[in-house]
Design an enzyme around this catalytic site. Structure first.
Site, PDB file in Angstrom:
ATOM      1  N   HIS A  83       0.849  -1.203   0.000  1.00 44.38           N
ATOM      2  CA  HIS A  83       0.000   0.000   0.000  1.00 44.38           C
ATOM      3  C   HIS A  83       0.877   1.242   0.000  1.00 44.38           C
ATOM      4  O   HIS A  83       0.983   1.903   1.022  1.00 44.38           O
ATOM      5  CB  HIS A  83      -0.904  -0.009   1.228  1.00 44.38           C
ATOM      6  CG  HIS A  83      -2.103   0.874   1.096  1.00 44.38           C
ATOM      7  ND1 HIS A  83      -2.095   2.210   1.407  1.00 44.38           N
ATOM      8  CD2 HIS A  83      -3.360   0.604   0.684  1.00 44.38           C
ATOM      9  CE1 HIS A  83      -3.293   2.719   1.211  1.00 44.38           C
ATOM     10  NE2 HIS A  83      -4.080   1.765   0.772  1.00 44.38           N
ATOM     11  N   PHE A  84       1.459   1.638  -0.981  1.00 45.30           N
ATOM     12  CA  PHE A  84       1.577   1.079  -2.315  1.00 45.30           C
ATOM     13  C   PHE A  84       3.063   0.988  -2.645  1.00 45.30           C
ATOM     14  O   PHE A  84       3.806   1.910  -2.273  1.00 45.30           O
ATOM     15  CB  PHE A  84       0.876   1.972  -3.344  1.00 45.30           C
ATOM     16  CG  PHE A  84      -0.620   2.070  -3.125  1.00 45.30           C
ATOM     17  CD1 PHE A  84      -1.460   1.067  -3.576  1.00 45.30           C
ATOM     18  CD2 PHE A  84      -1.155   3.158  -2.469  1.00 45.30           C
ATOM     19  CE1 PHE A  84      -2.830   1.174  -3.401  1.00 45.30           C
ATOM     20  CE2 PHE A  84      -2.523   3.258  -2.282  1.00 45.30           C
ATOM     21  CZ  PHE A  84      -3.366   2.262  -2.744  1.00 45.30           C
TER      22      PHE A  84
END
Length: 157
Positions: free
Chosen positions: A38-39
């Site tokens: 993420h991410f």
């Protein structure tokens, strides 16, 4: 699933029983497996974890106002607004106030800010219930001490 320890606030700064408010602080870790997905290449604190940080802040307020007699269990959020991205290493300030408590429910308003700017806000709702057993209550009391809970922490066992 890969889940980490779910403590999303680092310290309780102030609780006002009279004003029915609480203030907390948390620092987003610079390294976490959360950021691997993420991410990749653009690590961001997940919005659901920001919601959880607000719920934990508001939950500690409910625990304080019920003098550690009732445990709040998250049942919903209304009006959630995520205002901006939060990056690893950012310091967050949490605030919550009680809107209503009674009949086994509590309604709070909570928000997080970082660097003096709004991060997110929501109305957080809880079902409250007596602690299911002394062992669980003891863990919550120990957690309160770890978070520097600013009021006297009762010892029930």
């Amino acid at each position: 699933m890969h889940l980490e320890h779910f403590q999303l606030i680092d310290r309780i700064l102030a609780v006002s029983v009279e004003d029915r408010t609480i203030r907390t602080e948390a620092k987003v870790p610079t390294e976490s497996t959360i950021f691997e997905g993420h991410f990749p290449g653009m690590p961001l604190m997940p919005g659901v974890l920001l919601l959880e940080a607000m719920a934990q802040t508001a939950g500690w307020l409910v625990i304080a106002l019920t003098n550690f007699e009732r445990m709040p269990f998250f049942i919903g959020a209304n009006g959630l607004k995520l205002r901006r991205f939060v990056s690893p290493g950012e310091a967050l300030a949490g605030e919550a106030s009680l809107v209503h408590e009674g009949s086994g429910f509590a309604v709070t308003k909570a928000r997080l800010t970082g660097e003096g700017k709004p991060v997110c806000e929501a109305e957080i709702r809880f079902r409250t219930a007596p602690f299911p057993n002394d062992e669980f209550r003891g863990h919550v009391e120990a957690w309160a001490r770890q978070l520097a809970f600013p009021l006297a922490v009762p010892s029930h066992g």
